[in-house]
Design a protein around this motif. Structure first.
Motif, PDB file in Angstrom:
ATOM      1  N   ALA A 212      47.472  30.700  50.673  1.00 24.44           N
ATOM      2  CA  ALA A 212      46.656  31.980  51.034  1.00 24.44           C
ATOM      3  C   ALA A 212      47.217  32.173  52.324  1.00 24.44           C
ATOM      4  O   ALA A 212      46.984  33.545  52.542  1.00 24.44           O
ATOM      5  N   SER A 213      47.632  31.389  53.558  1.00 21.08           N
ATOM      6  CA  SER A 213      48.081  31.863  54.596  1.00 21.08           C
ATOM      7  C   SER A 213      49.598  32.455  54.518  1.00 21.08           C
ATOM      8  O   SER A 213      49.433  33.475  55.400  1.00 21.08           O
ATOM      9  N   ALA A 214      50.226  32.170  53.692  1.00 14.50           N
ATOM     10  CA  ALA A 214      51.541  32.845  53.336  1.00 14.50           C
ATOM     11  C   ALA A 214      51.136  34.455  52.928  1.00 14.50           C
ATOM     12  O   ALA A 214      51.839  35.433  53.445  1.00 14.50           O
ATOM     13  N   ALA A 215      50.415  34.448  52.073  1.00 14.42           N
ATOM     14  CA  ALA A 215      49.778  35.870  51.735  1.00 14.42           C
ATOM     15  C   ALA A 215      49.253  36.889  52.957  1.00 14.42           C
ATOM     16  O   ALA A 215      49.692  37.981  53.013  1.00 14.42           O
ATOM     17  N   ILE A 216      48.431  36.140  53.585  1.00 16.79           N
ATOM     18  CA  ILE A 216      47.923  36.978  54.904  1.00 16.79           C
ATOM     19  C   ILE A 216      49.069  37.298  55.805  1.00 16.79           C
ATOM     20  O   ILE A 216      49.046  38.347  56.343  1.00 16.79           O
ATOM     21  N   THR A 217      49.958  36.371  56.037  1.00 17.77           N
ATOM     22  CA  THR A 217      51.266  36.548  56.986  1.00 17.77           C
ATOM     23  C   THR A 217      51.989  37.720  56.454  1.00 17.77           C
ATOM     24  O   THR A 217      52.271  38.609  57.155  1.00 17.77           O
ATOM     25  N   LEU A 218      52.017  37.818  55.176  1.00 13.25           N
ATOM     26  CA  LEU A 218      53.105  38.767  54.581  1.00 13.25           C
ATOM     27  C   LEU A 218      52.560  40.289  54.682  1.00 13.25           C
ATOM     28  O   LEU A 218      53.273  41.182  54.849  1.00 13.25           O
ATOM     29  N   ILE A 219      51.026  40.187  54.378  1.00 10.58           N
ATOM     30  CA  ILE A 219      50.419  41.574  54.576  1.00 10.58           C
ATOM     31  C   ILE A 219      50.199  42.021  55.825  1.00 10.58           C
ATOM     32  O   ILE A 219      50.357  43.123  56.102  1.00 10.58           O
TER      33      ILE A 219
END
Length: 516
Positions: free
Chosen positions: A445-452
């Motif tokens: 979930a953290s990786a997705a937030i960082t990417l976007i």
């Protein structure tokens, strides 16, 4: 530098550097060069790591051997003892953010150093009426030392970040130096705290455990005492001197409108990261107790030391690739690898915890933590200091993001036993592996937030943003003439002066040109 209560300027400018003057042997050997100033500002986070990690083995001794009946009669003690410092850290992060921006980075760092020194000593001497009185005193001092530790984030870390963009620092090593001066210090402290407790146990033995936990906590006074001298020699970062709003009001509404998305994204990812990291680190000892049920206190603390050691290669390797990947993509890579290892660890738990295979469990668990350091551990501080706001409000914005992260650490540490119990009875497969499934999911979930939502940052990102921020303020009718400290010229003003000087020179040449 002027202290808030002083009427005169106090000369605390450094006498160290590339060409030290009037300095002693210690300063010449360990002087504050440009890189040294980065480490003097950021290395105090060693105190953060030591204070937060040392309570892990100390609380195991206090709970299991010193006051077992008190903890059994009042179970809340077991949750408060490792978690209460986070409440103080949150208070320090929020309050010292304003001090950092409006009074000065240097004053905030010196004040934090003093607080950590005093209350680290007092927590080691905790004493009260009866067992519960002693525990209450320890809880109070843990909260107060947390305030000093929390204040280091918006003062020391921010000053370290600003010093990395000094013109004398190579652009290809700016991010690496920040990581080595901050997060790497925390991770080395994790290891040293457990090793110190183990050495104290070897020295004092099982018959003097009261001395073991007190000395372990008390040695937390050493890092701030060592740093105080060098911090006294520091000066304010050049970026703060040029772009601070110490002498004018801070336009909070304009700042929120420009930076709220980045601030929210970094805050949420920091919350999730600390929710994962601090409980897993603090509970390294009880987790390995489950995997090694026949172990002694010596082996339990030893396993904790080994597991925490895996933070170190993660942060060091990450420090040397962050300038190559960029903080954003280095963070995403670390999070995805951490999630993958967590899923593997959960699926192979029964196999790894069979007799004779405990080393495999410890190594894989350590790799899980190590990838967390290579990714968010190293890069959250970078992004919080360089990607979510200008120098004028950097301390407060960084403090907010870090405080949200520590809320995650507090919640995770406080609720870890209940969450673990919700997956099944003690000793069951679900009880032992559920937290790894959950932690891996949060990493994704953290990786997705960082990417976007989070931008990648380049060398001199803060310098460029400060110029854009001034232009943004002026476009919205804000007077920027009072920004910066006295006797300093901003980059924008410097460019204007240079342009005016060039125009004046051309005008003089035109008027003095010979007539043909």
């Amino acid at each position: 530098m002027r202290l808030p209560w002083a009427k005169k300027e106090i000369d605390l400018e450094p006498k160290t550097g590339e060409e030290p003057k009037d300095s002693n042997v210690l300063e010449r050997k360990m002087g504050l060069s440009k890189k040294g100033a980065i480490f003097a500002a950021g290395a105090s986070l060693f105190s953060d790591g030591y204070a937060n990690a040392s309570i892990g083995p100390a609380s195991t001794i206090i709970k299991t051997y010193i006051y077992p009946e008190t903890f059994a009669n009042r179970p809340v003690n077991a949750r408060l003892l490792p978690a209460i410092a986070f409440a103080g850290i949150i208070v320090g992060q929020l309050s010292f953010g304003w001090i950092s921006d409006k009074i000065g980075r240097k004053f905030g760092m010196l004040l934090c150093t003093g607080i950590v020194f005093v209350f680290s000593a007092l927590q080691a001497a905790s004493k009260g009426p009866g067992a519960q009185g002693t525990i209450n005193a320890l809880l109070a001092y843990r909260f107060l030392v947390g305030i000093g530790i929390g204040g280091e984030y918006p003062t020391g870390s921010v000053a370290a970040a600003e010093n990395t963009e000094d013109p004398d620092i190579p652009k290809k090593s700016q991010q690496r130096l920040f990581v080595l001066a901050t997060n790497t210090m925390i991770d080395f402290a994790f290891v040293i705290s457990y090793f110190v407790c183990l050495v104290c146990l070897w020295i004092f033995g099982m018959n003097h455990l009261n001395a073991v936990w007190r000395v372990t906590l008390g040695l937390g006074v050493v890092p701030p005492l060592f740093l105080f001298y060098f911090r006294l020699k520091m000066k304010e970062p050049e970026a703060y001197a040029k772009h601070s709003m110490k002498n004018t009001r801070i336009p909070y509404w304009l700042i929120i409108k420009r930076y709220w998305v980045k601030l929210a994204a970094v805050s949420i990812t920091w919350f999730l990261y600390d929710w994962i990291t601090y409980p897993f680190g603090l509970y390294a000892t009880p987790i390995t107790d489950v995997a090694d049920p026949n172990g002694t206190l010596y082996t339990s603390i030893g396993w904790g030391c080994l597991i925490n050691f895996f933070y170190v290669p993660g942060t060091v390797i990450g420090a040397f690739v962050v300038d190559w990947f960029g903080p954003k993509y280095c963070m995403i890579f670390g999070l995805c690898c951490q999630a993958l290892v967590g899923f593997i660890l959960s699926g192979t738990y029964n196999l790894l915890t069979e007799p004779g295979r405990i080393a495999g469990f410890a190594i894989l668990y350590g790799v899980f933590l190590g990838f967390g350091e290579l990714g968010p551990g190293n890069n959250l501080g970078l992004l919080a200091s360089k990607a979510i706001g200008p120098t004028a409000a950097r301390g407060q914005l960084y403090g907010i993001a870090a405080a949200v992260g520590k809320v995650g650490a507090f919640i995770g540490t406080y609720t870890f036993p209940q969450i673990q119990a919700s997956f099944g009875e003690p000793g069951s497969y679900g009880n032992n592996t559920g937290v790894f499934w959950l932690g891996s999911g949060l990493a994704l979930a953290s990786a997705a937030i960082t990417l976007i939502f989070i931008p990648n940052i380049k060398p001199d990102a803060m310098h460029d943003e400060d110029i854009l921020f001034r232009e943004y303020l002026e476009a919205n009718g804000f007077d920027t003439s009072k920004m910066g400290l006295k006797d300093t010229v901003s980059d924008v003003e410097g460019a204007q002066i240079a342009q005016h000087g060039k125009s004046d020179k051309e005008g003089m040449e035109a008027t003095t040109a010979p007539v043909i």
